[in-house]
Each structure stands twice: as structure tokens, then as C-alpha cells.
Scaffold this active site. Structure first.
Site, PDB file in Angstrom:
ATOM      1  N   TYR A  55       0.831  -1.208   0.105  1.00 21.80           N
ATOM      2  CA  TYR A  55       0.040   0.162   0.071  1.00 21.80           C
ATOM      3  C   TYR A  55       0.850   1.256  -0.192  1.00 21.80           C
ATOM      4  CZ  TYR A  55      -4.137  -2.704   0.962  1.00 21.80           C
ATOM      5  OH  TYR A  55      -5.406  -3.545   0.730  1.00 21.80           O
ATOM      6  N   SER A 211     -13.268  -2.333  -0.479  1.00 18.99           N
ATOM      7  CA  SER A 211     -14.118  -1.297  -1.384  1.00 18.99           C
ATOM      8  C   SER A 211     -15.348  -1.484  -1.306  1.00 18.99           C
ATOM      9  CB  SER A 211     -13.649  -1.614  -2.706  1.00 18.99           C
ATOM     10  OG  SER A 211     -12.283  -1.052  -2.626  1.00 18.99           O
ATOM     11  N   PRO A 212     -15.961  -1.470   0.072  1.00 15.78           N
ATOM     12  CA  PRO A 212     -17.374  -1.553   0.075  1.00 15.78           C
ATOM     13  C   PRO A 212     -18.106  -0.530  -0.567  1.00 15.78           C
ATOM     14  CG  PRO A 212     -16.457  -0.602   2.082  1.00 15.78           C
ATOM     15  CD  PRO A 212     -15.336  -1.101   1.360  1.00 15.78           C
ATOM     16  N   ALA A 214     -17.087   0.931  -3.532  1.00 16.89           N
ATOM     17  CA  ALA A 214     -16.461   0.736  -4.771  1.00 16.89           C
ATOM     18  C   ALA A 214     -15.379   1.970  -5.115  1.00 16.89           C
ATOM     19  CB  ALA A 214     -17.589   0.621  -5.904  1.00 16.89           C
ATOM     20  N   GLY A 215     -14.849   2.032  -4.151  1.00 24.70           N
ATOM     21  CA  GLY A 215     -13.808   2.995  -4.197  1.00 24.70           C
ATOM     22  C   GLY A 215     -14.391   4.536  -4.349  1.00 24.70           C
ATOM     23  N   GLY A 216     -15.519   4.855  -4.025  1.00 20.69           N
ATOM     24  CA  GLY A 216     -16.079   5.805  -3.993  1.00 20.69           C
ATOM     25  C   GLY A 216     -17.155   6.017  -5.227  1.00 20.69           C
ATOM     26  N   PHE A 219     -21.033   6.777  -5.046  1.00 18.80           N
ATOM     27  CA  PHE A 219     -21.653   8.055  -4.724  1.00 18.80           C
ATOM     28  C   PHE A 219     -20.993   9.208  -5.976  1.00 18.80           C
ATOM     29  CE2 PHE A 219     -20.559   5.836  -0.873  1.00 18.80           C
ATOM     30  CZ  PHE A 219     -21.881   5.357  -0.578  1.00 18.80           C
TER      31      PHE A 219
HETATM   32  N1  NAP Z   1      -7.538  -7.258  -0.537  1.00 20.61           N
HETATM   33  C1  NAP Z   1      -7.446  -6.548  -1.587  1.00 20.61           C
HETATM   34  O1  NAP Z   1      -7.181  -6.911  -2.726  1.00 20.61           O
HETATM   35  C2  NAP Z   1      -7.808  -4.991  -1.439  1.00 20.61           C
HETATM   36  C3  NAP Z   1      -8.257  -4.293  -2.430  1.00 20.61           C
HETATM   37  C4  NAP Z   1      -8.422  -2.833  -2.603  1.00 20.61           C
HETATM   38  C5  NAP Z   1      -8.899  -2.403  -1.032  1.00 20.61           C
HETATM   39  N2  NAP Z   1      -8.549  -3.398  -0.015  1.00 20.61           N
HETATM   40  C6  NAP Z   1      -8.772  -2.960   1.324  1.00 20.61           C
HETATM   41  O2  NAP Z   1     -10.173  -2.063   1.361  1.00 20.61           O
HETATM   42  C7  NAP Z   1      -9.942  -0.871   1.922  1.00 20.61           C
HETATM   43  C8  NAP Z   1     -11.188   0.005   1.612  1.00 20.61           C
HETATM   44  O3  NAP Z   1     -11.023  -0.014  -0.012  1.00 20.61           O
HETATM   45  P1  NAP Z   1     -11.390   1.342  -0.827  1.00 20.61           P
HETATM   46  O4  NAP Z   1     -10.577   2.439  -0.190  1.00 20.61           O
HETATM   47  O5  NAP Z   1     -11.493   1.198  -2.085  1.00 20.61           O
HETATM   48  O6  NAP Z   1     -12.862   1.523   0.051  1.00 20.61           O
HETATM   49  P2  NAP Z   1     -14.536   2.454  -0.391  1.00 20.61           P
HETATM   50  O7  NAP Z   1     -14.725   2.736   1.092  1.00 20.61           O
HETATM   51  O8  NAP Z   1     -15.109   1.532  -1.152  1.00 20.61           O
HETATM   52  O9  NAP Z   1     -13.731   3.619  -0.864  1.00 20.61           O
HETATM   53  C9  NAP Z   1     -13.130   4.572  -0.446  1.00 20.61           C
HETATM   54  C10 NAP Z   1     -13.003   5.847  -1.157  1.00 20.61           C
HETATM   55  O10 NAP Z   1     -14.386   6.257  -1.545  1.00 20.61           O
HETATM   56  C11 NAP Z   1     -14.385   7.796  -1.472  1.00 20.61           C
HETATM   57  N3  NAP Z   1     -15.744   8.103  -1.033  1.00 20.61           N
HETATM   58  C12 NAP Z   1     -16.520   7.489   0.247  1.00 20.61           C
HETATM   59  N4  NAP Z   1     -17.526   8.009   0.298  1.00 20.61           N
HETATM   60  C13 NAP Z   1     -17.722   8.809  -0.563  1.00 20.61           C
HETATM   61  C14 NAP Z   1     -18.680   9.749  -0.803  1.00 20.61           C
HETATM   62  N5  NAP Z   1     -20.039   9.845  -0.462  1.00 20.61           N
HETATM   63  N6  NAP Z   1     -18.766  10.803  -1.965  1.00 20.61           N
HETATM   64  C15 NAP Z   1     -17.340  10.584  -2.909  1.00 20.61           C
HETATM   65  N7  NAP Z   1     -16.449   9.842  -2.509  1.00 20.61           N
HETATM   66  C16 NAP Z   1     -16.590   9.043  -1.499  1.00 20.61           C
HETATM   67  C17 NAP Z   1     -13.458   7.947  -0.248  1.00 20.61           C
HETATM   68  O11 NAP Z   1     -12.875   9.423  -0.216  1.00 20.61           O
HETATM   69  P3  NAP Z   1     -12.753  10.021   0.989  1.00 20.61           P
HETATM   70  O12 NAP Z   1     -11.515   9.778   1.622  1.00 20.61           O
HETATM   71  O13 NAP Z   1     -12.651  11.658   0.512  1.00 20.61           O
HETATM   72  O14 NAP Z   1     -13.940   9.899   1.987  1.00 20.61           O
HETATM   73  C18 NAP Z   1     -12.025   7.067  -0.725  1.00 20.61           C
HETATM   74  O15 NAP Z   1     -11.260   7.601  -1.812  1.00 20.61           O
HETATM   75  C19 NAP Z   1      -8.583  -0.387   1.425  1.00 20.61           C
HETATM   76  O16 NAP Z   1      -8.152   0.467   2.430  1.00 20.61           O
HETATM   77  C20 NAP Z   1      -7.930  -1.574   1.715  1.00 20.61           C
HETATM   78  O17 NAP Z   1      -7.572  -1.722   3.147  1.00 20.61           O
HETATM   79  C21 NAP Z   1      -8.122  -4.544  -0.197  1.00 20.61           C
END
Ligand code: NAP
Length: 304
Positions: A55, A211-212, A214-216, A219
Site C-alpha cells: 500500500y 472497497s465496500p 466501490a472506491g467512492g 456515490f
Molecule cells: N484485499 C484487496 O485486494 C484489497 C483491494 C482494495 C482495497 N482493499 C482494502 O479495502 C479498503 C477499502 O477500499 P477502498 O478505499 O476502495 O474503500 P471504499 O470505502 O469503497 O472507498 C473509499 C474511497 O471512496 C471515497 N468516498 C467514500 N464516500 C464517498 C462519497 N460519499 N462521495 C465521494 N467519495 C466517497 C473516499 O474518499 P474520502 O477519503 O474523501 O472519503 C475514498 O477515496 C482499503 O483501504 C484496503 O484496506 C483490499
């Protein structure tokens, strides 16, 4: 906050919602600000912190460790989950090409580097990040077991493993694989239908959902699938009398939490207000029809 555990590992429990630190180096927080964000999450009951060696281009674990060094007592309040087995091309890894490496030598050195970078003696849960087509299950099992025996890793799990890949590794291990971290969201509901979440339930493996949101994209995406979900989340949110900004976030999370596999969503936001607002999903009761309305919006079709 509710805790999730499995009979496979009675001495491990994860918070119902975990905090993902993949984007930690992008957030621009100073070490002191990281401490206060982590404290805030811990105070709310979010005690499971998810990392991986790669990461932030191999920098996240050091950023995390800098915060722990400022407040070492935080360590005892959290479960540290980290991952290894991906090698990114570049100077940091010395690899010529992005690839997977589940060799004993790489897994051992990756874990030891992670522990050093985080400044901790042990990780609570080590996940093999991706299934590796060149995986030698026997050799991998042997190094994983020795890392547990040496106390460097408390429990073992995998990530992105399909049921048959999980079963192969488990068949060579004398210790249980206690978690499988997979992608699940309204935009990626496939694991609810292709056996991945059934397999977890059958074997009492804790599913963690990456990515619950979907990475944002749920929304803020502007593609047709994202737009359809945004419209449905907004409609349902209004009909339930929820806040226009936070309601959709809470509903998207409540939708995951309702699944009987008791998956642990790994939230990836770095925005404390958003994180706090999302946690209200824990108190929310989404009824069966509302759940299926969201599923329909996510898949773009009704159930058969
Ligand atoms: N095992 C694997 O292969 C794998 C792969 C990917 C990720 N992961 C893990 O899963 C975790 C979560 O993944 P993720 O970061 O993709 O999760 P996520 O919670 O789906 O997405 C987070 C992103 O969405 C944005 N977001 C959230 N709410 C929003 C809204 N209402 N409007 C606009 N943008 C919004 C956040 O921005 P803000 O920060 O501005 O809120 C952030 O950039 C990672 O940190 C990692 O630990 C694991």
C-alpha cells in the site's frame, strides 16, 4: 460495537467494521493527525486496521508505524491485518514486473519487513493478498506455520481466493485460514451468487469486504451503473427520512451488513466525518424489499 469472531480462532475478533489504510499516504495527514484519526476510530469501536506491504507504494505501513511510535499504547487496542504476496515492479521491491510471489523466502521477508515498518512484534492476521498461479501450497503452508510458531503472525487468512484456491491451501495447513478478504459492494455483488460467501459461511471463515463503496464510485461515479445506484440510494434514503448526504452512505453499508455471512466491510475513507456518518448503518434495519431494491439497482435487473 459488535465484534465478529469464528470458532476457528476463539482468540481473534474483528470489529464489525474495519478501517482500511490503503489510501493513508494520499490523505496528507501528519503523524499526529494520524494518531488522532486512529484514536477516533478506536473510540468508536473500529479496532481492526487493514494494511498491506504494497500500500502507498510500500510506504503505508511506515506511515502507520510513525503514528504508533507517537502513541505506542494504541497498538494494544487494535487488530492489525496485513497482506503480502504481491510484488510491484520498481526500486522498492527490485522486481522487473508486477507479479505474485508466494515463495517461502518472499513471504518470510515480506512479513519481517512489514513488522519492522510498523514497529510491532506481531500482526494479528496475515492475509495472502492474491492467489498465485505458481503457489506451492505445501511450501507456503510450511512458512506460514513457522511464522505463527515464531509469534510474528497470530492468525492466517487469504484475500481474493476463490473457494477451490482456499481449499487447496487449507488442505496443506494444520492451522485454520480464518478470513478471506474479497471485493463486495453494490457494484460487485457477484460473491453473493458465485459461492464465495457461501463458502465462508459453510466453513465459518470471516469474510472481509474490500472497497465496500466501490472506491467512492457508488456515490461519485458518473457511469450508467453508478448513476442508477445513486438514484436508488437517494430515493430509498428519502423514503426512509434519512439525511440526503449521509443516508446513501449508510444504506450502502447497511446493505452489506444485512448479508448473513456477517462480512466485515473495510471502509477506505480518510474523511472522519464520513466515517462517523457511515457507522450509523449499524443501527439501521433495512427490510428485505429495500435490500432487493438496492440489489436490483446494483445489477441493473430484477431477480429471475
Ligand atoms: N484485499 C484487496 O485486494 C484489497 C483491494 C482494495 C482495497 N482493499 C482494502 O479495502 C479498503 C477499502 O477500499 P477502498 O478505499 O476502495 O474503500 P471504499 O470505502 O469503497 O472507498 C473509499 C474511497 O471512496 C471515497 N468516498 C467514500 N464516500 C464517498 C462519497 N460519499 N462521495 C465521494 N467519495 C466517497 C473516499 O474518499 P474520502 O477519503 O474523501 O472519503 C475514498 O477515496 C482499503 O483501504 C484496503 O484496506 C483490499
Amino acid at each position: 460495537m459488535q465484534r465478529i469472531s469464528s470458532t476457528l480462532a476463539p482468540d481473534l475478533s474483528l470489529s464489525r467494521i474495519a478501517f482500511g489504510l490503503w489510501r493513508l499516504t494520499d490523505w496528507g495527514y501528519s503523524p499526529a493527525e494520524r494518531v488522532s484519526l486512529f484514536e477516533q476510530m478506536l473510540d468508536l469501536g473500529v479496532t481492526t486496521f487493514d494494511l498491506a506491504d504494497i500500500y502507498g507504494e510500500y510506504r503505508c505501513e511506515r506511515f502507520f508505524g510513525e503514528a504508533l511510535k507517537l502513541q505506542p499504547q494504541l497498538r494494544a487496542r487494535m487488530e492489525i491485518v496485513s497482506k503480502c504476496s504481491i510484488r510491484l515492479a520498481g526500486e522498492a521491491s527490485g522486481a522487473r514486473i508486477n507479479h505474485y510471489d508466494t515463495s517461502a523466502a518472499h513471504v518470510r521477508s515480506a512479513v519481517e519487513t512489514s513488522l519492522r515498518d510498523m514497529g510491532v512484534e506481531q500482526m494479528d492476521l496475515l492475509l495472502l493478498h492474491r492467489p498465485d498461479p505458481l503457489m506451492d501450497a505445501e511450501a507456503l503452508a510450511a512458512v506460514l506455520e513457522s511464522l505463527v510458531q515464531e509469534g510474528k503472525v497470530k492468525h492466517l487468512g487469504v484475500s481474493n481466493f476463490l473457494p477451490h484456491q482456499f481449499d487447496l491451501l487449507q488442505s496443506r495447513l494444520s492451522l485454520p485460514l480464518v478470513a478471506n478478504q474479497i471485493e463486495v459492494s453494490l457494484l460487485h455483488s457477484l460473491p453473493m451468487f458465485d459461492g464465495q460467501l457461501d463458502h465462508c459461511q459453510q466453513h465459518e471463515v470471516i469474510p472481509m469486504a474490500w472497497s465496500p463503496f466501490a472506491g467512492g464510485r457508488l456515490f461519485a461515479g458518473d457511469d450508467a451503473d453508478a448513476t442508477r445506484i445513486q438514484q436508488e440510494l437517494a430515493r430509498l434514503s428519502k423514503s426512509l427520512g434519512l439525511d440526503a448526504e449521509n443516508g446513501p452512505i449508510q444504506l450502502a453499508l447497511a446493505w452489506l451488513l444485512k448479508h448473513p455471512s456477517q462480512m466485515v466491510p473495510v471502509l477506505g475513507s480518510g474523511n472522519p466525518k464520513r466515517l462517523v456518518a457511515a457507522l450509523a448503518a449499524l443501527e439501521m434495519e433495512l427490510d428485505r424489499e429495500g435490500w432487493f431494491e438496492l440489489l436490483r439497482a446494483g445489477r441493473g435487473r430484477d431477480v429471475d
